[in-house]
Write a protein that holds these residues in place. Structure first.
Motif, PDB file in Angstrom:
ATOM      1  N   ILE A  92       0.869  -1.168   0.000  1.00 11.68           N
ATOM      2  CA  ILE A  92       0.000   0.000   0.000  1.00 11.68           C
ATOM      3  C   ILE A  92       0.912   1.226   0.000  1.00 11.68           C
ATOM      4  CG2 ILE A  92      -1.726   1.331   1.283  1.00 11.68           C
ATOM      5  CD1 ILE A  92      -2.830  -1.248   2.368  1.00 11.68           C
ATOM      6  N   VAL A  93       0.805   2.024  -1.041  1.00 11.30           N
ATOM      7  CA  VAL A  93       1.705   3.158  -1.243  1.00 11.30           C
ATOM      8  C   VAL A  93       0.883   4.436  -1.392  1.00 11.30           C
ATOM      9  CG1 VAL A  93       3.500   4.157  -2.709  1.00 11.30           C
ATOM     10  CG2 VAL A  93       3.402   1.673  -2.378  1.00 11.30           C
ATOM     11  N   ALA A  94       1.249   5.469  -0.637  1.00 10.59           N
ATOM     12  CA  ALA A  94       0.604   6.779  -0.750  1.00 10.59           C
ATOM     13  C   ALA A  94       1.485   7.705  -1.569  1.00 10.59           C
ATOM     14  CB  ALA A  94       0.377   7.374   0.638  1.00 10.59           C
ATOM     15  N   LEU A  95       0.884   8.371  -2.534  1.00 10.34           N
ATOM     16  CA  LEU A  95       1.607   9.333  -3.351  1.00 10.34           C
ATOM     17  C   LEU A  95       1.063  10.724  -3.043  1.00 10.34           C
ATOM     18  CD1 LEU A  95       2.621   8.866  -7.061  1.00 10.34           C
ATOM     19  CD2 LEU A  95       1.950  11.095  -6.179  1.00 10.34           C
ATOM     20  N   ILE A 100       5.364   8.212  -1.212  1.00  8.58           N
ATOM     21  CA  ILE A 100       6.104   8.954  -2.235  1.00  8.58           C
ATOM     22  C   ILE A 100       5.666  10.407  -2.114  1.00  8.58           C
ATOM     23  CG2 ILE A 100       6.503   9.264  -4.702  1.00  8.58           C
ATOM     24  CD1 ILE A 100       5.725   6.313  -5.059  1.00  8.58           C
ATOM     25  N   VAL A 101       6.600  11.305  -1.883  1.00 14.33           N
ATOM     26  CA  VAL A 101       6.280  12.716  -1.715  1.00 14.33           C
ATOM     27  C   VAL A 101       6.931  13.494  -2.857  1.00 14.33           C
ATOM     28  CG1 VAL A 101       6.414  14.726  -0.206  1.00 14.33           C
ATOM     29  CG2 VAL A 101       6.141  12.445   0.787  1.00 14.33           C
ATOM     30  N   HIS A 133       9.986  19.985   3.229  1.00 12.86           N
ATOM     31  CA  HIS A 133      10.616  18.676   3.426  1.00 12.86           C
ATOM     32  C   HIS A 133      10.523  18.223   4.883  1.00 12.86           C
ATOM     33  CE1 HIS A 133      13.689  15.541   3.527  1.00 12.86           C
ATOM     34  NE2 HIS A 133      13.700  15.550   2.199  1.00 12.86           N
ATOM     35  N   GLN A 134      10.888  19.102   5.773  1.00 13.73           N
ATOM     36  CA  GLN A 134      10.922  18.771   7.204  1.00 13.73           C
ATOM     37  C   GLN A 134       9.527  18.444   7.729  1.00 13.73           C
ATOM     38  OE1 GLN A 134      13.419  21.440   9.662  1.00 13.73           O
ATOM     39  NE2 GLN A 134      11.656  21.645  11.015  1.00 13.73           N
ATOM     40  N   GLU A 135       8.542  19.289   7.403  1.00 13.04           N
ATOM     41  CA  GLU A 135       7.182  19.098   7.911  1.00 13.04           C
ATOM     42  C   GLU A 135       6.529  17.851   7.318  1.00 13.04           C
ATOM     43  OE1 GLU A 135       7.947  23.593   8.016  1.00 13.04           O
ATOM     44  OE2 GLU A 135       8.463  21.874   6.757  1.00 13.04           O
ATOM     45  N   LEU A 136       6.756  17.600   6.028  1.00 14.04           N
ATOM     46  CA  LEU A 136       6.144  16.438   5.385  1.00 14.04           C
ATOM     47  C   LEU A 136       6.777  15.135   5.873  1.00 14.04           C
ATOM     48  CD1 LEU A 136       5.756  17.861   1.771  1.00 14.04           C
ATOM     49  CD2 LEU A 136       3.910  17.304   3.367  1.00 14.04           C
ATOM     50  N   ASN A 137       8.059  15.145   6.095  1.00  8.72           N
ATOM     51  CA  ASN A 137       8.729  13.960   6.636  1.00  8.72           C
ATOM     52  C   ASN A 137       8.129  13.564   7.984  1.00  8.72           C
ATOM     53  OD1 ASN A 137      10.577  12.389   5.329  1.00  8.72           O
ATOM     54  ND2 ASN A 137      12.339  13.677   5.788  1.00  8.72           N
ATOM     55  N   ALA A 138       7.785  14.591   8.778  1.00 13.36           N
ATOM     56  CA  ALA A 138       7.271  14.326  10.133  1.00 13.36           C
ATOM     57  C   ALA A 138       5.905  13.648  10.113  1.00 13.36           C
ATOM     58  CB  ALA A 138       7.185  15.632  10.913  1.00 13.36           C
ATOM     59  N   VAL A 180       9.962   6.974   3.165  1.00 14.31           N
ATOM     60  CA  VAL A 180       9.532   8.037   2.258  1.00 14.31           C
ATOM     61  C   VAL A 180      10.512   8.116   1.078  1.00 14.31           C
ATOM     62  CG1 VAL A 180       9.091  10.507   1.973  1.00 14.31           C
ATOM     63  CG2 VAL A 180       8.471   9.366   4.119  1.00 14.31           C
ATOM     64  N   THR A 181       9.977   8.029  -0.128  1.00 14.17           N
ATOM     65  CA  THR A 181      10.782   8.185  -1.342  1.00 14.17           C
ATOM     66  C   THR A 181      10.443   9.532  -1.963  1.00 14.17           C
ATOM     67  OG1 THR A 181      10.730   5.799  -1.752  1.00 14.17           O
ATOM     68  CG2 THR A 181      11.355   7.210  -3.601  1.00 14.17           C
TER      69      THR A 181
END
Length: 383
Positions: free
Chosen positions: A191-194, A309-310, A319-324, A331-332
């Motif tokens: 299951i992958v979220a893009l 996948i972001v 980058h920092q906020e989305l990684n969190a 995360v790719t």
């Protein structure tokens, strides 16, 4: 024999991403190598006489993307730089993208025709990206494009283009297609979220064991943060703020915003800059919180998610906020898509990832169709 005509190899293979900050494209002319294309996002209605008056004497001096306009029937539109700088057009963030995509596509085709010195009649293959929330509109766009391409007006006269192939994908679809190709069997088990965050929208697509959902879209693109900054300051425009905000990144400093202030005294300028920096920092926090809240609402539970996948131009900034948002989930970034150095002449960087990946997929499909055409031609000759 009719099918042979339909599958004829196109002179132009064009992939377009109608981003809120600009139209990004990859173009490949028959027998050539891929090149990147960029045009400002503005589109505005104008009269034919006005458009001719503003461009007729400048065609030989200006790049075609800066003097582009198109006419379909009695409807005329200035597109890109011409629309923004000579008609004061807005960025067009509110209309659905397909409403403006017709004129942006026609203008891009004229630009390509001019750059590569093509004739007024040629074949074109198109692959387009629309937000997941507007993807159903692709069925409305295709007949509009097909009819308009048969004969539309431009600064250099009428163009007659035959649409040989048309594909439309939800934003993120190019990255997803390349990810599937590279991950091979893994996509069928996971299951992958893009997550794609652009200037106008943020979108989510979820692939469950290789089955892609219809996706969700919100208006929480970078434009929302810019609006928040403008609400906290005075006299600044989005075109001024965006480059400064992106250059400042995670650590805004006075030098990033020096060009935005006009005070004559040093103390006044310093006060204005401090106010801008404070507005940027508070707007970023509010915007990132809203975006994170939406994503947490629509994402699959973290216990089910195998990978995220972001991507998107704004994703790098956050980058920092989305990684969190994805603790414990791999995360790719940008789906691992690498942009060829030769395509980065516009310095678009990762903003090209989706449209470049889709162009690779689309070009392979066009090549396969051309091969099929040759096989059918041989069968006719030998039969």
């Amino acid at each position: 024999m009719g099918r042979l005509t339909k599958l004829a190899y196109p002179e132009i293979t064009l992939t377009l991403d109608f981003g809120g900050s600009g139209t990004k494209g990859i173009v490949q002319v028959k027998g050539g190598v891929p090149h990147a294309l960029y045009m400002e996002p503005e589109v505005i209605e104008a009269t034919r006489l006005s458009l001719i008056d503003k461009t007729e004497n400048n065609l030989s001096n200006a790049y075609p993307e800066n003097v582009a306009w198109v006419g379909v029937g009695d409807e005329y539109r200035a597109v890109g730089y011409l629309a923004a700088n000579y008609y004061s057009a807005a960025q067009g963030l509110r209309p659905r993208k397909y409403e403006l995509a017709l004129y942006k596509t026609l203008a891009a085709i004229w630009v390509v025709k001019q750059k590569y010195k093509l004739s007024e009649a040629f074949r074109v293959s198109l692959a387009l990206l629309l937000p997941p929330g507007e993807f159903e509109d692709s069925s409305l766009l295709k007949p509009m494009l097909k009819e308009a391409l048969a004969g539309f007006n431009t600064p250099t006269g009428e163009i007659q283009a035959n649409l040989t192939n048309y594909e439309c994908f939800p934003e993120g679809g190019g990255i997803y297609a390349m990810y599937c190709k590279n991950s091979k069997a893994a996509i069928k088990r996971q299951i992958v979220a893009l997550v794609m965050v652009g200037y106008r929208n943020a979108s989510l697509l979820v692939s469950r064991r290789g089955i892609l959902d219809k996706g969700k879209t919100t208006n929480l693109g970078m434009a929302r943060m810019v609006e928040l900054v403008m609400e906290r300051t005075a006299g600044l425009t989005s075109s001024q703020l965006v480059p400064a905000i992106l250059a400042a990144g995670n650590h805004p400093k006075p030098q990033h915003f020096l060009k935005l202030v006009r005070g004559s005294e040093r103390s006044i300028r310093d006060t204005e800059i401090d106010k801008i920096i404070s507005a940027v920092e508070s707007a970023r926090t509010e915007y990132a919180t809203s975006l994170a809240s939406w994503l947490k609402e629509v994402l699959p539970p973290s216990s089910e998610l195998d990978e995220a996948i972001v991507c998107g131009g704004t994703a790098d900034y956050l980058h920092q906020e989305l990684n969190a948002i994805f603790p414990g989930t791999p995360v790719t970034w940008h789906g691992g898509v690498e942009i060829p150095t030769s395509l980065n002449e516009q310095w678009l960087g990762t903003r090209l990832a989706d449209v470049w990946a889709l162009s690779v997929y689309h070009a392979a499909k066009v090549k396969a169709l051309a091969k099929l055409q040759e096989q059918e031609k041989e069968a006719v000759v030998n039969g």
